[in-house]
Enzyme design. Structure first.
Site, PDB file in Angstrom:
ATOM      1  N   ASP A  39       0.839  -1.187   0.000  1.00 45.06           N
ATOM      2  CA  ASP A  39       0.000   0.000   0.000  1.00 45.06           C
ATOM      3  C   ASP A  39       0.878   1.242   0.000  1.00 45.06           C
ATOM      4  O   ASP A  39       2.020   1.205   0.462  1.00 45.06           O
ATOM      5  CB  ASP A  39      -0.907   0.004   1.238  1.00 45.06           C
ATOM      6  CG  ASP A  39      -2.075   0.963   1.103  1.00 45.06           C
ATOM      7  OD1 ASP A  39      -3.139   0.527   0.627  1.00 45.06           O
ATOM      8  OD2 ASP A  39      -1.928   2.136   1.468  1.00 45.06           O
ATOM      9  N   ASP A  64       4.197   2.233  -4.125  1.00 40.94           N
ATOM     10  CA  ASP A  64       3.406   3.040  -5.057  1.00 40.94           C
ATOM     11  C   ASP A  64       3.305   2.255  -6.361  1.00 40.94           C
ATOM     12  O   ASP A  64       4.340   1.913  -6.951  1.00 40.94           O
ATOM     13  CB  ASP A  64       4.091   4.392  -5.282  1.00 40.94           C
ATOM     14  CG  ASP A  64       3.253   5.362  -6.093  1.00 40.94           C
ATOM     15  OD1 ASP A  64       2.327   4.916  -6.801  1.00 40.94           O
ATOM     16  OD2 ASP A  64       3.541   6.573  -6.041  1.00 40.94           O
ATOM     17  N   VAL A  65       2.101   1.952  -6.820  1.00 38.94           N
ATOM     18  CA  VAL A  65       1.959   1.153  -8.040  1.00 38.94           C
ATOM     19  C   VAL A  65       2.417   1.912  -9.285  1.00 38.94           C
ATOM     20  O   VAL A  65       2.456   1.340 -10.372  1.00 38.94           O
ATOM     21  CB  VAL A  65       0.506   0.649  -8.227  1.00 38.94           C
ATOM     22  CG1 VAL A  65       0.113  -0.291  -7.101  1.00 38.94           C
ATOM     23  CG2 VAL A  65      -0.474   1.801  -8.372  1.00 38.94           C
ATOM     24  N   TYR A 155     -11.850   6.316 -15.809  1.00 38.68           N
ATOM     25  CA  TYR A 155     -12.147   5.109 -15.029  1.00 38.68           C
ATOM     26  C   TYR A 155     -12.617   3.970 -15.932  1.00 38.68           C
ATOM     27  O   TYR A 155     -12.100   2.845 -15.854  1.00 38.68           O
ATOM     28  CB  TYR A 155     -13.206   5.425 -13.974  1.00 38.68           C
ATOM     29  CG  TYR A 155     -13.453   4.297 -13.002  1.00 38.68           C
ATOM     30  CD1 TYR A 155     -12.565   4.063 -11.947  1.00 38.68           C
ATOM     31  CD2 TYR A 155     -14.560   3.460 -13.121  1.00 38.68           C
ATOM     32  CE1 TYR A 155     -12.779   3.026 -11.041  1.00 38.68           C
ATOM     33  CE2 TYR A 155     -14.779   2.428 -12.228  1.00 38.68           C
ATOM     34  CZ  TYR A 155     -13.887   2.211 -11.190  1.00 38.68           C
ATOM     35  OH  TYR A 155     -14.100   1.178 -10.312  1.00 38.68           O
ATOM     36  N   LYS A 159     -10.631   0.461 -16.688  1.00 38.29           N
ATOM     37  CA  LYS A 159     -11.190  -0.831 -16.312  1.00 38.29           C
ATOM     38  C   LYS A 159     -11.407  -1.730 -17.529  1.00 38.29           C
ATOM     39  O   LYS A 159     -11.222  -2.958 -17.448  1.00 38.29           O
ATOM     40  CB  LYS A 159     -12.493  -0.638 -15.541  1.00 38.29           C
ATOM     41  CG  LYS A 159     -12.303   0.061 -14.191  1.00 38.29           C
ATOM     42  CD  LYS A 159     -11.283  -0.669 -13.326  1.00 38.29           C
ATOM     43  CE  LYS A 159     -11.134  -0.040 -11.954  1.00 38.29           C
ATOM     44  NZ  LYS A 159     -10.149  -0.751 -11.103  1.00 38.29           N
TER      45      LYS A 159
END
Length: 293
Positions: A39, A64-65, A155, A159
């Site tokens: 996270d 951090d992704v 978004y 997705k």
């Protein structure tokens, strides 16, 4: 299909301290899985790990992704710590509520970088370890991959991209014995959804998600579906399952959904209420920069 028993396996989970992440981590631990909790908030991840049983069964990493090198280091350390890495769940995600014409470009790009590129980085970092165990990769997508709402271009694009990425990757790694799946829940209660329903544009669009086709499903139902999907190493997880036909035939149902649930006057009202930053509340805007649900 033989159940993929999670007891004794190690699951890496990004976005672990978000609403979905906390509930999913709890459910996986109940199945006996060891947890590598990744996270952006390292301290929160460590606290979460302690609550789940401590260092031998759960450990937190600050990651951090948007940082591939950091993810690779965390995955390597997790595999070394637990002796294996069997499953990676890419769960970090954020949202915005603003139209293409006025959204701050940085807000749009942040969603794509976390929701889509972040999944790629997570899978890239985890794959060598998952391959060694002939394990499973799961990305948390959304029904938004199939039902494309206005004011959420970043978004829905992210997705849908995640869905496509998983389908493509599955073909690349199936000869290695690695499974790849995408999870597609409908609306459910998390802090991120609280932000959507509290935002004037989001509330105008979906009416608070309290009834009709946009009504939320219980978080427990979403978690049960995702865990069941992991145990089946499913290619696709749709929650609730009653929406499977919608997920399988988005082109067929999209006009009906738009006519019933996204009437022109509703969309126009939401457009007029949207903030260019993606959120009206500065605190919400800051929270979504952090990348947790």
């Amino acid at each position: 299909m033989t159940r993929y028993d999670l007891a004794g396996r190690t699951v890496a989970l990004t976005g672990s301290t978000g609403g979905l992440g906390i509930a999913l981590a709890n459910a996986l631990r109940e199945r006996g899985a060891n947890l590598a909790l990744l996270d952006l908030d390292a301290e929160a991840a460590q606290v979460q790990a302690e609550k789940l049983g401590g260092d031998t069964v759960a450990r937190g990493w600050g990651v951090d992704v948007r940082d591939l090198a950091g993810l690779q280091t965390a995955m390597h350390e997790a595999a070394a710590h637990f002796g294996r890495l069997d499953v990676a769940v890419a769960g970090a995600g954020i949202d915005t509520m603003a139209p293409l014409a006025t959204i701050d470009p940085a807000a749009y790009e942040r969603v794509i970088d976390i929701n889509l590129n972040g999944v790629w980085r997570t899978f890239r970092a985890a794959l060598p370890h998952i391959e060694a165990q002939r394990g499973y990769l799961l990305a948390i997508s959304s029904m938004a991959a199939f039902v494309h709402s206005p004011l959420q271009i970043s978004y829905t694009a992210s997705k849908a991209g995640v869905w496509a990425m998983c389908d493509s990757l599955r073909l690349e790694v199936r000869h290695l014995g690695v499974g790849v799946g995408s999870a597609h829940p409908t609306f459910f209660r998390t802090p991120m959804m609280d932000d959507v329903t509290a935002d004037p544009a989001g509330h105008a669009l979906w009416g608070g998600n309290s009834k009709g086709i946009w009504k939320m499903v219980p978080l427990e139902k979403v978690i049960a579906g995702i865990v069941r999907g992991i145990e089946r190493r499913a290619d696709r997880v749709v929650v609730p399952s009653s929406l499977a036909l919608t997920a399988n035939a988005p082109g067929l149902f999209r006009p009906v959904v738009e006519r019933v649930g996204l009437r022109p006057q509703t969309v126009q009202r939401a457009l007029g209420l949207a903030s260019a930053s993606g959120w009206h509340d500065p605190a919400v805007h800051e929270r979504h920069q952090a990348g947790s649900r």
